[in-house]
Design a protein around this motif. Sequence first.
Motif, PDB file in Angstrom:
ATOM      1  N   GLN A 223       4.034  -4.840 -19.911  1.00  0.00           N
ATOM      2  CA  GLN A 223       3.872  -6.104 -19.167  1.00  0.00           C
ATOM      3  C   GLN A 223       3.432  -5.845 -17.724  1.00  0.00           C
ATOM      4  OE1 GLN A 223       7.556  -8.246 -19.426  1.00  0.00           O
ATOM      5  NE2 GLN A 223       7.326  -8.730 -21.596  1.00  0.00           N
ATOM      6  N   LEU A 224       4.091  -4.859 -17.092  1.00  0.00           N
ATOM      7  CA  LEU A 224       3.759  -4.531 -15.692  1.00  0.00           C
ATOM      8  C   LEU A 224       2.349  -3.948 -15.583  1.00  0.00           C
ATOM      9  CD1 LEU A 224       7.193  -2.996 -14.615  1.00  0.00           C
ATOM     10  CD2 LEU A 224       6.247  -5.172 -13.838  1.00  0.00           C
ATOM     11  N   GLU A 225       1.980  -3.115 -16.574  1.00  0.00           N
ATOM     12  CA  GLU A 225       0.613  -2.544 -16.574  1.00  0.00           C
ATOM     13  C   GLU A 225      -0.423  -3.647 -16.767  1.00  0.00           C
ATOM     14  OE1 GLU A 225       1.029   0.379 -19.638  1.00  0.00           O
ATOM     15  OE2 GLU A 225       1.396   2.025 -18.211  1.00  0.00           O
ATOM     16  N   ALA A 226      -0.084  -4.618 -17.635  1.00  0.00           N
ATOM     17  CA  ALA A 226      -1.003  -5.747 -17.867  1.00  0.00           C
ATOM     18  C   ALA A 226      -1.149  -6.573 -16.587  1.00  0.00           C
ATOM     19  CB  ALA A 226      -0.478  -6.613 -19.011  1.00  0.00           C
ATOM     20  N   GLN A 227      -0.005  -6.776 -15.885  1.00  0.00           N
ATOM     21  CA  GLN A 227      -0.046  -7.532 -14.626  1.00  0.00           C
ATOM     22  C   GLN A 227      -0.898  -6.818 -13.581  1.00  0.00           C
ATOM     23  OE1 GLN A 227       1.433 -10.667 -14.029  1.00  0.00           O
ATOM     24  NE2 GLN A 227       0.081 -10.481 -12.263  1.00  0.00           N
ATOM     25  N   ARG A 228      -0.751  -5.488 -13.539  1.00  0.00           N
ATOM     26  CA  ARG A 228      -1.555  -4.721 -12.576  1.00  0.00           C
ATOM     27  C   ARG A 228      -3.043  -4.838 -12.922  1.00  0.00           C
ATOM     28  NH1 ARG A 228      -0.935   1.714 -11.847  1.00  0.00           N
ATOM     29  NH2 ARG A 228      -1.758   1.619 -13.976  1.00  0.00           N
ATOM     30  N   SER A 229      -3.362  -4.775 -14.229  1.00  0.00           N
ATOM     31  CA  SER A 229      -4.767  -4.909 -14.650  1.00  0.00           C
ATOM     32  C   SER A 229      -5.336  -6.265 -14.229  1.00  0.00           C
ATOM     33  CB  SER A 229      -4.886  -4.755 -16.172  1.00  0.00           C
ATOM     34  OG  SER A 229      -4.494  -3.470 -16.556  1.00  0.00           O
ATOM     35  N   VAL A 230      -4.510  -7.317 -14.411  1.00  0.00           N
ATOM     36  CA  VAL A 230      -4.944  -8.671 -13.989  1.00  0.00           C
ATOM     37  C   VAL A 230      -5.191  -8.685 -12.486  1.00  0.00           C
ATOM     38  CG1 VAL A 230      -4.187 -11.064 -13.735  1.00  0.00           C
ATOM     39  CG2 VAL A 230      -3.828  -9.880 -15.900  1.00  0.00           C
ATOM     40  N   ASN A 231      -4.246  -8.124 -11.723  1.00  0.00           N
ATOM     41  CA  ASN A 231      -4.376  -8.104 -10.258  1.00  0.00           C
ATOM     42  C   ASN A 231      -5.612  -7.323  -9.810  1.00  0.00           C
ATOM     43  OD1 ASN A 231      -1.973  -9.428 -10.367  1.00  0.00           O
ATOM     44  ND2 ASN A 231      -0.852  -8.050  -9.005  1.00  0.00           N
ATOM     45  N   GLU A 232      -5.846  -6.180 -10.495  1.00  0.00           N
ATOM     46  CA  GLU A 232      -7.017  -5.365 -10.141  1.00  0.00           C
ATOM     47  C   GLU A 232      -8.312  -6.134 -10.405  1.00  0.00           C
ATOM     48  OE1 GLU A 232      -6.441  -1.816 -12.397  1.00  0.00           O
ATOM     49  OE2 GLU A 232      -5.323  -0.797 -10.792  1.00  0.00           O
ATOM     50  N   ALA A 233      -8.316  -6.881 -11.532  1.00  0.00           N
ATOM     51  CA  ALA A 233      -9.521  -7.661 -11.870  1.00  0.00           C
ATOM     52  C   ALA A 233      -9.761  -8.742 -10.813  1.00  0.00           C
ATOM     53  CB  ALA A 233      -9.359  -8.290 -13.258  1.00  0.00           C
ATOM     54  N   VAL A 234      -8.652  -9.397 -10.388  1.00  0.00           N
ATOM     55  CA  VAL A 234      -8.759 -10.438  -9.350  1.00  0.00           C
ATOM     56  C   VAL A 234      -9.269  -9.828  -8.042  1.00  0.00           C
ATOM     57  CG1 VAL A 234      -7.453 -12.040  -7.904  1.00  0.00           C
ATOM     58  CG2 VAL A 234      -7.010 -11.936 -10.356  1.00  0.00           C
ATOM     59  N   CYS A 235      -8.706  -8.640  -7.672  1.00  0.00           N
ATOM     60  CA  CYS A 235      -9.126  -7.960  -6.432  1.00  0.00           C
ATOM     61  C   CYS A 235     -10.605  -7.596  -6.480  1.00  0.00           C
ATOM     62  CB  CYS A 235      -8.289  -6.691  -6.214  1.00  0.00           C
ATOM     63  SG  CYS A 235      -6.609  -7.038  -5.687  1.00  0.00           S
ATOM     64  N   THR A 236     -11.035  -7.073  -7.637  1.00  0.00           N
ATOM     65  CA  THR A 236     -12.449  -6.683  -7.790  1.00  0.00           C
ATOM     66  C   THR A 236     -13.354  -7.901  -7.614  1.00  0.00           C
ATOM     67  OG1 THR A 236     -11.779  -4.935  -9.313  1.00  0.00           O
ATOM     68  CG2 THR A 236     -14.100  -5.563  -9.356  1.00  0.00           C
TER      69      THR A 236
END
Length: 262
Positions: A223-236
């Motif tokens: 779940q935390l890795e998925a959240q980080r992936s979402v955040n990274e996509a938003v940042c990009t």
Amino acid sequence: ARSEVLAAEAVSCLNRAMAALRDIWEEIGIPEEQRLERTDVVKKHIKGLLDMMVAEEESLKDRLLKSIALCRKELDILCRELQLDPFEAEEGCTILQMEKNLRTRVEVMLKQKRDRKQELKTLQEQDRDLCDILCTSPFCIDSNAVPSLEDLDRYRRHLASLTTEKEQRREEFVSNKRQIILLMEELDHTPDTSFERDVVCEDEEAFCLSTDNIAALQNLLQQLEAQRSVNEAVCTELRSRIVMLWERLQVPLEERESSAVH
């Protein structure tokens, strides 16, 4: 035989004593009738002493035979309890030697029984500790019976397997916990469920390493890795929009670089 020589000497001593008594009585002048009475007293005294000695030795023999019978019964019980072949006593030896042999064998087998029961108790204590940590069921064994050597060997192998499983789960827990803590810091996520608080805050040795807990741990990490992936996509996405805006506004390179640090 020496015993026969000693017996002959005893008879000789008695004869000498009786001859000496007769000489003394004759010298004193004791009448024949009184001599017979005194001889009878001596005979009764000696017979009583010898009868008592014979009775004592008969009693010793009886005690030895009773001890042999008791030892045989106890050995039969111990052989059944220890799941051993019936004990065969050595034939042709004396009563004294047989009693000693049987008593020694009983002591040896009682020690075997105590040792097996003690080892079972120790293994069960280890089993309870492992079951508490892994949330598994205890090994199935009769606590009241004396365990066989095969039972103890199976139990030891079972505990060795559980210990290996515990170490593997512990390594998995420690590794996942480290990653979870890093991800929570990166995401600025505060543990908000009791399980998350247990993972992050609780003493590692106290954490229950059940299959459910290990699965929940892996799920939390995902779940935390998925959240980080979402955040990274938003940042990009946001970075690319900023670059587009810089281009449109023709922002100088120096200003872009100072902002890029953040």
